[in-house]
Design an enzyme around this catalytic site. Structure first.
Site, PDB file in Angstrom:
ATOM      1  N   PHE A   1       0.993  -1.022   0.016  1.00  0.00           N
ATOM      2  CA  PHE A   1       0.126   0.022  -0.041  1.00  0.00           C
ATOM      3  C   PHE A   1       1.016   1.158  -0.183  1.00  0.00           C
ATOM      4  O   PHE A   1       1.585   1.558   0.825  1.00  0.00           O
ATOM      5  CB  PHE A   1      -0.849   0.096   1.285  1.00  0.00           C
ATOM      6  CG  PHE A   1      -1.772   1.097   1.567  1.00  0.00           C
ATOM      7  CD1 PHE A   1      -2.853   1.166   0.716  1.00  0.00           C
ATOM      8  CD2 PHE A   1      -1.480   2.084   2.585  1.00  0.00           C
ATOM      9  CE1 PHE A   1      -3.618   2.439   1.094  1.00  0.00           C
ATOM     10  CE2 PHE A   1      -2.372   2.970   2.785  1.00  0.00           C
ATOM     11  CZ  PHE A   1      -3.259   3.255   2.125  1.00  0.00           C
TER      12      PHE A   1
ATOM     13  N   GLY B   1       3.235  12.470   5.294  1.00  0.00           N
ATOM     14  CA  GLY B   1       3.183  11.324   6.260  1.00  0.00           C
ATOM     15  C   GLY B   1       1.831  11.182   6.858  1.00  0.00           C
ATOM     16  O   GLY B   1       0.626  10.776   6.278  1.00  0.00           O
TER      17      GLY B   1
ATOM     18  N   ILE C   1       7.387   2.036   2.817  1.00  0.00           N
ATOM     19  CA  ILE C   1       6.179   1.090   2.206  1.00  0.00           C
ATOM     20  C   ILE C   1       6.497  -0.123   2.488  1.00  0.00           C
ATOM     21  O   ILE C   1       7.264  -0.783   2.143  1.00  0.00           O
ATOM     22  CB  ILE C   1       5.829   1.406   0.601  1.00  0.00           C
ATOM     23  CG1 ILE C   1       5.847   2.570   0.248  1.00  0.00           C
ATOM     24  CG2 ILE C   1       4.993   0.334   0.251  1.00  0.00           C
ATOM     25  CD1 ILE C   1       4.728   3.336   0.990  1.00  0.00           C
ATOM     26  N   SER C   2       5.662  -0.925   3.595  1.00  0.00           N
ATOM     27  CA  SER C   2       6.040  -2.185   3.975  1.00  0.00           C
ATOM     28  C   SER C   2       5.523  -3.200   2.658  1.00  0.00           C
ATOM     29  O   SER C   2       4.822  -2.925   2.297  1.00  0.00           O
ATOM     30  CB  SER C   2       4.987  -2.561   4.943  1.00  0.00           C
ATOM     31  OG  SER C   2       5.205  -1.707   6.282  1.00  0.00           O
TER      32      SER C   2
ATOM     33  N   ARG D   1      -6.880  -0.752  10.532  1.00  0.00           N
ATOM     34  CA  ARG D   1      -6.450  -0.228  11.737  1.00  0.00           C
ATOM     35  C   ARG D   1      -6.619  -1.626  12.926  1.00  0.00           C
ATOM     36  O   ARG D   1      -5.788  -1.492  13.616  1.00  0.00           O
ATOM     37  CB  ARG D   1      -7.087   0.909  12.319  1.00  0.00           C
ATOM     38  CG  ARG D   1      -6.498   2.181  11.622  1.00  0.00           C
ATOM     39  CD  ARG D   1      -7.040   3.452  12.350  1.00  0.00           C
ATOM     40  NE  ARG D   1      -6.693   4.499  11.419  1.00  0.00           N
ATOM     41  CZ  ARG D   1      -7.380   5.617  10.948  1.00  0.00           C
ATOM     42  NH1 ARG D   1      -8.750   5.371  10.819  1.00  0.00           N
ATOM     43  NH2 ARG D   1      -6.916   6.408  10.052  1.00  0.00           N
TER      44      ARG D   1
ATOM     45  N   GLN E   1       5.799  -8.246  45.894  1.00  0.00           N
ATOM     46  CA  GLN E   1       4.786  -7.442  45.395  1.00  0.00           C
ATOM     47  C   GLN E   1       4.641  -6.284  44.296  1.00  0.00           C
ATOM     48  O   GLN E   1       3.989  -6.225  43.548  1.00  0.00           O
ATOM     49  CB  GLN E   1       3.890  -6.799  46.686  1.00  0.00           C
ATOM     50  CG  GLN E   1       2.658  -6.608  46.483  1.00  0.00           C
ATOM     51  CD  GLN E   1       2.026  -5.853  47.975  1.00  0.00           C
ATOM     52  OE1 GLN E   1       2.573  -5.035  48.671  1.00  0.00           O
ATOM     53  NE2 GLN E   1       0.766  -6.515  48.194  1.00  0.00           N
TER      54      GLN E   1
ATOM     55  N   GLU F   1       0.573   3.453  10.052  1.00  0.00           N
ATOM     56  CA  GLU F   1      -0.798   3.537   9.749  1.00  0.00           C
ATOM     57  C   GLU F   1      -1.715   4.498  10.565  1.00  0.00           C
ATOM     58  O   GLU F   1      -2.789   4.420  10.998  1.00  0.00           O
ATOM     59  CB  GLU F   1      -1.315   2.260   9.894  1.00  0.00           C
ATOM     60  CG  GLU F   1      -0.895   1.062   8.863  1.00  0.00           C
ATOM     61  CD  GLU F   1      -1.921   0.050   8.558  1.00  0.00           C
ATOM     62  OE1 GLU F   1      -1.320  -1.039   8.442  1.00  0.00           O
ATOM     63  OE2 GLU F   1      -3.188   0.014   8.668  1.00  0.00           O
TER      64      GLU F   1
END
Lengths: 390, 266
Positions: free
Chosen positions: A122, A130, A156-157, A243, A279, A370
């Site tokens: 994409f 951006g 771009i992935s 998303r 704790q 994204e």
């Protein structure tokens, strides 16, 4: 939240868990260290059917419910966020086709994505655009039956490994902002289109990130998605739907880090007893677990709402709010939980021999890509205030 | 060819030792967060059946005796490639007793269309009695070939490789036999694909009760069992560390030998 999954979804998640244990977990640290995209994993995922989840059955896919996709991505991310991204980006890259393409275009491209023969990407972000995609400058000039693309996309992935990329460019040179932008599908190998891998990332080092350069790249006009000027709307419809997948990726990483730290603190002895008996650490554990569950609730809810509202490919109105909430919250949780997981492991936590170090590095980008979490807040606020700006 | 595969749903044997808990009162392992899976050797048996189907064409019917949730195991078997699935309803206690399990499964198999081959895992992977294959063969009046890593069709029957203490033995048998399958490289169970899982969820599962099998309720329940579990516990393992003293290696070694002799280790 597992009760929201039906039998079929639980069975798919179990299969993915076994697949991840056998084919991903043993190699994740090595891929990260070598900053190498695991091509061998593409075949494994394609064979299992994980790359065609989002494609409707009539185009050879599985037509899986968004909640199924979310659960699959979460499960993969428990062991390796980069492997999970492979599935998430396959979904992201083909969503513009699902929401914006003609029947003929869908029939032409989707079966290849469904089988996993093709990977998708994409291409929206540019060096100067951006958080403000309306600031894009990439141009598409019509010449007869072709468009000529000129410009650069960045971060771009899957950019250099994808066989087909959806990109957005300005068809109206005089336009500003979201107007005048058009979506196109560009096949790998088209003359004038070059993808250059970007190396040196902090996290997600086994994922492919590339700069896409278009120099007088000619594509057929038949590769235009929707009409001229509809590109921005197609991009937003895509992000509305994607998303929850990013939220799921973050959720999986948080769960993976939590599970590892939980085991560790029960084994690790200090002052003559397991550190889990203190704790201070129990409080950390309780907060991490609660935040993860809350993130899962939002993420699953967002996926269900996206399904209910997004069936006809429309811009989401109500679901959009929840998918932005899920993305923002789950990714912030992932950052906090992975950081705390490193803390729980003490000095060992920062060593590469332990997976939480990688998980913490992987988590950072979730808050950025994204749509940064600051942008998500704007989306959420505007969902209450309408178009009010400022 | 019709192959029946008997499987059992068990607690995932790969859960971490820390997560494994037992209820000493009920004499049972607690499920807690662990998932339920098909026994590992049963998975090998399923894989063998599906490979035979792919090679020679066959119908594979998978059967289990267990509670309603054992349907998940049958769905997994269908997703791997089984054609039909039969759940014989029984409570957990009944299916823990090998003689009852064998009697019930035999009755269910007799109701199927004639079966050429019955495959079982060599043992369940939890209680690991390993008795069902033998008892089932007895109930059905069929021969048993145990500990088989691989088999193939040969003439009108089968050619089977059987593991024994002395090495592997190759035997031939006519159709109509029970085989217990052991693990091997070539029967590593396949992972189903997403599409197969979706298709498997659209297939029906046949559900039978004791009455449908012509058995009276009592003979298919735990009360028919002859096995009594007296106690169930996780053994405590103590470990201690002692440094062997000595001026040099030789003396340390001599002292080590002395200590090992004292403790009757050697």
């Amino acid at each position: 939240m597992d009760f929201l999954l039906n039998d079929e979804q639980r069975q798919i998640v179990e299969m993915v868990r076994e697949l991840a244990k056998e084919k991903v977990a043993p190699y994740a640290a090595q891929w990260d260290a070598e900053e190498r995209f695991p091509h061998e994993l593409v075949e494994v995922f394609a064979e299992a059917g994980l790359l065609g989840l989002a494609v409707p059955e009539e185009y050879g896919g599985l037509g899986a419910h968004p909640l199924t996709r979310v659960a699959v991505i979460e499960e993969l991310a428990k062991v390796d966020a980069s492997a999970a991204l492979l599935v998430a980006v396959q979904d992201l890259g083909m969503t513009p086709i699902l929401v914006g393409a003609s029947e003929e275009q869908k029939a032409r491209w989707l079966p290849k994505f469904a089988s996993g023969e093709w990977l998708s990407a994409f291409g929206l972000t540019e060096p100067g655009a951006g958080s403000d995609p309306g600031g894009m400058v990439m141009r598409a000039r019509r010449e007869g039956d072709e468009y000529v693309l000129n410009g650069t996309k960045i971060f771009i992935s899957n950019g250099s490994v994808a066989h087909g990329v959806t990109v957005f460019a300005r068809t109206d040179p005089d336009s500003r902002g979201p107007k005048g932008i058009t979506a196109f599908f560009v096949e790998k190998g088209t003359p004038g289109f070059t993808a250059v891998p970007m190396k040196g990332k902090l996290g997600l080092r086994a994922s492919d990130t590339a700069e896409l350069v278009f120099e007088n790249c000619r594509i057929p006009a038949a590769n235009r998605l929707g009409e001229e000027g509809e590109g921005f709307s197609i991009a937003m419809k895509t992000l509305d739907r994607s998303r929850p997948n990013i939220a799921a990726q973050a959720l999986g990483v948080a769960q993976g880090a939590f599970d590892y730290a939980l085991g560790y603190i029960q084994e690790r002895q200090q002052f003559g007893r397991p550190v889990a008996s203190f704790q201070g650490l129990q409080f950390m554990l309780a907060e991490m677990a609660t935040e993860i569950e809350a993130a899962r609730g939002l993420t699953y809810q967002a996926a269900i709402r996206v399904h209910e509202e997004g069936k006809d490919g429309a811009r989401l109105v109500t679901a959009n709010r929840y998918s932005a909430m899920a993305k923002m919250y789950a990714t912030d949780v992932a950052m906090r939980v992975t950081t705390d997981a490193v803390q729980l492991l003490g000095g060992y936590g920062i060593m590469r021999d332990y997976p939480v170090e990688r998980m913490m590095r992987d988590a950072k980008i979730f808050q950025i890509y994204e749509g940064t979490n600051q942008i998500q807040k704007i989306v959420i606020a505007r969902s209450f205030l309408g178009g009010a700006k400022g | 060819m019709h192959i029946a595969v008997c499987i059992k749903q068990i607690l995932d044997p790969e859960i971490s030792p820390r997560a494994f808990k037992i209820n000493r009162e009920a004499k049972l392992a607690e499920q807690a967060g662990a998932s339920l899976v098909i026994g590992p050797f049963d998975l090998n048996a399923l894989e063998v059946a599906i490979q035979l189907k792919e090679k020679h064409g066959a119908k594979v019917t998978v059967l289990t005796f267990g509670e309603e949730k054992a349907q998940d195991a049958l769905r997994r078997a269908l997703a791997m490639g089984a054609d039909e699935a039969v759940l014989v309803a029984g409570d957990g206690a009944a299916s823990r007793e090998p003689s009852v399990t064998a009697k019930v499964l035999a009755a269910a198999i007799r109701q199927l269309e004639p079966v050429d081959l019955v495959l079982c895992g060599r043992q369940s992977g939890e209680w690991d009695y390993g008795q069902v294959p033998g008892l089932l063969a007895e109930e059905l009046g069929l021969p048993l070939v145990p500990f088989v890593p691989r088999l193939d069709v040969s003439g009108d029957g089968f050619r089977l490789e059987r593991e024994s203490d002395a090495g592997n033995v190759v035997v031939e048998a006519p159709k109509g036999l029970v085989v217990s399958i052991t693990n091997a490289q070539d029967n590593n169970p396949r992972l189903p694909k997403v599409r197969d899982i979706m298709m498997a969820n659209r297939k029906p599962i046949k559900k039978l009760g004791a009455a449908d099998l012509g058995l009276d309720e009592a003979s298919a329940s735990a009360s028919a069992g002859r096995l009594e579990v007296l106690d169930l516990f996780i053994p405590e393992v103590d470990s201690e560390c002692e440094f062997v003293e000595g001026d040099d290696g030789a003396e340390k070694a001599a002292n080590l030998v002395k200590k090992l002799l004292e403790r009757k280790v050697i």
